[in-house]
Design a protein around this motif. Structure first.
Motif, PDB file in Angstrom:
ATOM      1  N   VAL A   5       0.626  -0.891  -0.356  1.00  0.00           N
ATOM      2  CA  VAL A   5      -0.208  -0.181   0.004  1.00  0.00           C
ATOM      3  C   VAL A   5       0.899   1.133  -0.143  1.00  0.00           C
ATOM      4  O   VAL A   5       0.864   2.118  -0.615  1.00  0.00           O
ATOM      5  N   ARG A   7       3.510   1.195  -1.070  1.00  0.00           N
ATOM      6  CA  ARG A   7       4.243   1.610  -2.262  1.00  0.00           C
ATOM      7  C   ARG A   7       3.125   2.256  -3.235  1.00  0.00           C
ATOM      8  O   ARG A   7       3.743   2.615  -4.451  1.00  0.00           O
ATOM      9  N   ASP A   8       2.218   2.155  -3.314  1.00  0.00           N
ATOM     10  CA  ASP A   8       1.290   2.755  -4.598  1.00  0.00           C
ATOM     11  C   ASP A   8       1.367   3.439  -3.924  1.00  0.00           C
ATOM     12  O   ASP A   8       0.955   4.396  -5.038  1.00  0.00           O
ATOM     13  N   THR A  11       4.077   5.872  -5.403  1.00  0.00           N
ATOM     14  CA  THR A  11       3.431   5.331  -7.449  1.00  0.00           C
ATOM     15  C   THR A  11       2.863   6.264  -7.310  1.00  0.00           C
ATOM     16  O   THR A  11       3.524   7.149  -8.463  1.00  0.00           O
ATOM     17  N   VAL A  12       1.330   6.769  -7.058  1.00  0.00           N
ATOM     18  CA  VAL A  12       0.220   7.438  -7.317  1.00  0.00           C
ATOM     19  C   VAL A  12       1.719   8.764  -7.276  1.00  0.00           C
ATOM     20  O   VAL A  12       0.992  10.079  -8.015  1.00  0.00           O
ATOM     21  N   LYS A  88      -3.788   1.963   5.022  1.00  0.00           N
ATOM     22  CA  LYS A  88      -4.365   1.978   3.856  1.00  0.00           C
ATOM     23  C   LYS A  88      -4.476   3.049   4.099  1.00  0.00           C
ATOM     24  O   LYS A  88      -4.785   3.706   3.668  1.00  0.00           O
TER      25      LYS A  88
END
Length: 334
Positions: A5, A7-8, A11-12, A88
């Protein structure tokens, strides 16, 4: 799962930073006063509220700065996961916070500006209340109450301008330069909107929420609070009040300058008290008080209502953001 999460989140926020860099590269720097990369779509026809977006030389540096700082915060969180209930929720709050901040600097409709201005409050409240340090609940409540009360008054000023002029379009209102508003209406509008902006800035004596919130907030919250969120208030003065209600600003400029000078002296003395030998001062609290003094200089530049003063204020709005953010990260002194 938590690392995935986080890492996401990297990325975003990295994609948003890349988009901001592309926007900056494509910006026509020879014409910074011209609105570029504009979008104008009707949203609420009955109220003439439009999804009107654009960037110029005032908002572009703030957009790039927001994207950069949020990416660095996401990167920091990936390598040092926040100690809290849910990764999250943490990433979601940071992304909502970034969205609201970017929208604040890009929208060109007063109603949208208010909505974006308010959008950052809830995620910052939860970041402080759930992932903060000592006395986080009290600090979070103080933050939300101060800023919400200021925002209620600001909304009344925005509605007054919209009702009197028949439009909420910031470009049209700035082009009109206050000619569609009487001096008395401008004075009331500046008083109402300026109060909401002054709380967010924060201007002395409406600053008392900042030291508590900045100290209690987690590292990511402190970095974004000091580096980006405080700039939203002064940006509102330059984007809304100076061009839309110039006569009202002239009325309040001497008082704004006086409060700014008191804030500069007060913030500086508080920093000296925290930094003196044996004081055992908190570094994050010291940064918070230095921000009060620093934003005083920005408000003082705005209060001059001259091109040189306002340009100086805009530069001072941007210049220390990275250093303030870096100092807000954990250290032995804090």
């Amino acid at each position: 799962p938590d690392q995935a999460v986080l890492r996401d989140g990297v990325t975003v926020t990295g994609a948003v930073l890349l988009a901001a860099i592309v926007l900056t590269a494509g910006f026509d720097h020879d014409h910074p006063a011209t609105m570029q990369a504009t979008t104008d779509i009707s949203w609420i026809p009955a109220l003439d509220v439009r999804i009107h977006l654009g960037v110029d030389g005032i908002s572009l540096p703030l957009l790039l700065l927001t994207a950069l700082l949020t990416f660095l915060c996401a990167l920091y969180s990936y390598f040092k996961p926040p100690a809290g209930p849910s990764a999250k929720a943490f990433v979601a709050l940071v992304l909502v916070l970034e969205s609201g901040t970017l929208a604040t600097f890009a929208v060109l409709d007063l109603v949208l500006f208010f909505l974006a201005f308010e959008m950052v409050l809830i995620p910052m409240y939860f970041l402080i209340a759930r992932w903060g340090g000592g006395r986080r609940q009290a600090a979070a409540w103080k933050f939300i109450l101060y800023t919400l009360l200021g925002s209620v008054v600001m909304l009344l000023g925005i509605l007054l301008i919209g009702l009197k002029t028949g439009t909420f379009d910031m470009v049209a209102l700035a082009t009109d330069n206050g000619r569609g508003l009487t001096t008395s209406v401008q004075v009331i509008a500046v008083l109402a909107i300026g109060l909401g902006l002054a709380v967010k800035t924060p201007m002395w004596p409406l600053h008392s929420w900042l030291p508590d919130a900045h100290t209690a907030a987690p590292t990511v919250g402190s970095v974004l609070l000091a580096g980006v969120l405080l700039k939203m208030g002064t940006y509102g003065f330059v984007r809304i009040l100076l061009p839309i209600a110039p006569d009202g600003m002239r009325t309040f400029a001497p008082y704004l300058a006086a409060f700014a000078v008191v804030g500069i002296v007060y913030g500086s003395l508080a920093c000296l008290a925290l930094a003196r030998t044996g004081a055992k001062g908190d570094l994050k609290r010291l940064i918070a008080y230095s921000s009060v003094g620093h934003m005083g200089f920005v408000l003082l530049g705005i209060a001059t209502m001259t091109p040189t003063g306002v340009n100086g204020a805009l530069f001072a709005n941007i210049a220390p953001c990275l250093t303030t953010g870096l100092l807000s990260s954990p250290s032995p002194a804090s």
